[in-house]
Every structure is written in structure tokens, then in C-alpha cells.
Design a protein around this motif. Structure first.
Motif, PDB file in Angstrom:
ATOM      1  N   ASN A 112       9.226  34.381  28.631  1.00 36.69           N
ATOM      2  CA  ASN A 112       9.262  35.015  27.598  1.00 36.69           C
ATOM      3  C   ASN A 112      10.767  34.952  27.440  1.00 36.69           C
ATOM      4  O   ASN A 112      11.901  36.757  27.457  1.00 36.69           O
ATOM      5  N   THR A 113      11.628  34.748  27.834  1.00 34.11           N
ATOM      6  CA  THR A 113      13.378  34.424  28.135  1.00 34.11           C
ATOM      7  C   THR A 113      14.031  35.716  27.274  1.00 34.11           C
ATOM      8  O   THR A 113      14.906  36.726  27.166  1.00 34.11           O
ATOM      9  N   ARG A 114      13.443  35.797  25.784  1.00 33.02           N
ATOM     10  CA  ARG A 114      13.856  36.647  24.805  1.00 33.02           C
ATOM     11  C   ARG A 114      14.198  38.075  24.730  1.00 33.02           C
ATOM     12  O   ARG A 114      14.402  39.029  25.244  1.00 33.02           O
ATOM     13  N   SER A 115      12.553  38.541  25.838  1.00 38.68           N
ATOM     14  CA  SER A 115      12.211  39.729  26.004  1.00 38.68           C
ATOM     15  C   SER A 115      12.614  39.782  27.185  1.00 38.68           C
ATOM     16  O   SER A 115      13.012  41.392  27.602  1.00 38.68           O
ATOM     17  N   ILE A 116      13.148  39.224  27.954  1.00 44.96           N
ATOM     18  CA  ILE A 116      13.378  39.889  29.312  1.00 44.96           C
ATOM     19  C   ILE A 116      15.256  40.081  28.522  1.00 44.96           C
ATOM     20  O   ILE A 116      15.458  41.313  29.800  1.00 44.96           O
ATOM     21  N   ALA A 117      15.527  39.726  28.565  1.00 44.10           N
ATOM     22  CA  ALA A 117      17.049  39.694  28.366  1.00 44.10           C
ATOM     23  C   ALA A 117      17.254  41.118  27.157  1.00 44.10           C
ATOM     24  O   ALA A 117      18.011  41.717  27.972  1.00 44.10           O
ATOM     25  N   VAL A 118      16.573  41.645  25.939  1.00 39.30           N
ATOM     26  CA  VAL A 118      16.149  43.031  25.930  1.00 39.30           C
ATOM     27  C   VAL A 118      16.018  43.638  27.160  1.00 39.30           C
ATOM     28  O   VAL A 118      17.069  44.529  27.058  1.00 39.30           O
ATOM     29  N   ALA A 119      15.130  43.689  27.535  1.00 39.58           N
ATOM     30  CA  ALA A 119      15.007  44.764  29.033  1.00 39.58           C
ATOM     31  C   ALA A 119      15.698  44.476  30.479  1.00 39.58           C
ATOM     32  O   ALA A 119      16.429  45.630  30.499  1.00 39.58           O
ATOM     33  N   LYS A 120      16.680  43.248  29.755  1.00 35.35           N
ATOM     34  CA  LYS A 120      18.312  43.799  30.885  1.00 35.35           C
ATOM     35  C   LYS A 120      18.747  44.255  30.130  1.00 35.35           C
ATOM     36  O   LYS A 120      19.976  45.167  30.548  1.00 35.35           O
ATOM     37  N   ARG A 121      19.252  43.736  28.340  1.00 34.32           N
ATOM     38  CA  ARG A 121      19.997  44.809  28.076  1.00 34.32           C
ATOM     39  C   ARG A 121      19.768  46.460  27.870  1.00 34.32           C
ATOM     40  O   ARG A 121      21.001  47.159  27.583  1.00 34.32           O
TER      41      ARG A 121
END
Length: 159
Positions: A112-121
Motif C-alpha cells: 500500500n504505497t499510498r498509506s506508506i506515503a502518509v506515514a512518511k508525510r
């Protein structure tokens, strides 16, 4: 009941309660294809009785202080507006500043790349991958664990 504005039109973060079962089920039906691969409990609410049962289980967890369920009705029309990030910021603020939690975790399917991007943000740190952590629809999936510690969050928010 309370609702927290996410500063985007009428978008709000709010607790999901049993009396909202019909609305919850209607949302799940509209968003099932979008969320089901990433949020397996979506498959547990397939009719009104199962939706009520899911919401009842979370009400019991909240009463026992072992879990909570909040929602923002994420559907394809709402994608790309930063709602998940803003909602998570509010929840982390609550966890750190109100509840005094030291560590907040983000558990996401490694796919889930979108969820991982949220964690990074959110400024989280990737703690690692739990390989083949869960079985879903006959396939074993890896989970990525991300976290932020209270001192890190306070430094990020300046409070």
C-alpha cells in the motif's frame, strides 16, 4: 458526539457509532473496491447486521479502552486531498497530547504505497517489515511498521 474539521470543505473526522450502521454500510459499498485490499475489515460489513456488529465490537473496545474506530468516509472522489494525513495528524495529536502516549504506530500493507506515503508525510520512521504477517483472501501479505515517538512529534509540531 464530536466531529473534528479537517479544514477541507465539509470533511470531518468523527467516531463511528452503532446508530450509523446504515450510513457506514452505504459508504463501504461505495468504497469497497478502493479500501478492501488495504483495510480487511471492510469485508466484514457486507449487510446491515454485519455492519452493526462491527460497529458494536468497536463500541465495546472503546468502553474497555482497548480500541476505537473513527472515519472520514474516504471514497474515490475524496482521494488526493490530504484527508488521511490531516486526520492522522489530529489523532496523533490526541494520542500524544491528551492521552500521553509515548509511541504511535502506523501498520500498513507493504504493497500500500499510498498509506506508506502518509506515514512518511507524518514524519514517521520505518521500523521494519513483518514478512507474511497476515493472510487475506488466500494470500500472505507483508506489513510495514512505521512509528513516531512523542518527543519527535512534539518537535515536529512545536508544542
Amino acid at each position: 458526539m464530536f466531529a473534528v474539521s479537517l479544514g477541507d470543505d465539509k470533511a470531518e473526522l468523527r467516531p463511528l457509532e452503532i446508530w450509523q450502521a446504515e450510513e457506514f454500510l452505504a459508504h463501504m459499498d461505495r468504497a469497497r473496491e478502493l479500501v478492501d485490499p488495504w483495510i480487511p475489515f471492510a469485508s466484514f460489513a457486507t449487510d446491515l447486521d454485519s455492519a452493526r456488529d462491527l460497529l458494536r465490537r468497536y463500541a465495546e473496545k472503546q468502553a474497555a479502552d482497548t480500541g476505537r474506530l473513527y472515519g472520514i468516509w474516504l471514497e474515490p472522489a475524496a482521494q488526493g486531498r490530504g484527508l488521511i494525513t490531516r486526520a492522522a495528524e489530529r489523532l496523533i495529536d490526541w494520542a500524544v497530547y491528551e492521552r500521553g502516549m509515548h509511541r504511535v504506530e502506523w501498520d500498513a500493507s507493504a504493497a500500500n504505497t499510498r498509506s506508506i506515503a502518509v506515514a512518511k508525510r507524518l514524519g514517521m520512521t520505518r521500523d521494519g517489515v513483518i514478512r507474511q504477517n497476515y493472510l487475506y483472501r488466500g494470500v500472505r501479505h507483508d506489513s510495514e511498521i512505521w512509528s513516531v515517538l512523542a518527543p519527535e512529534w512534539r518537535a515536529r509540531t512545536g508544542r
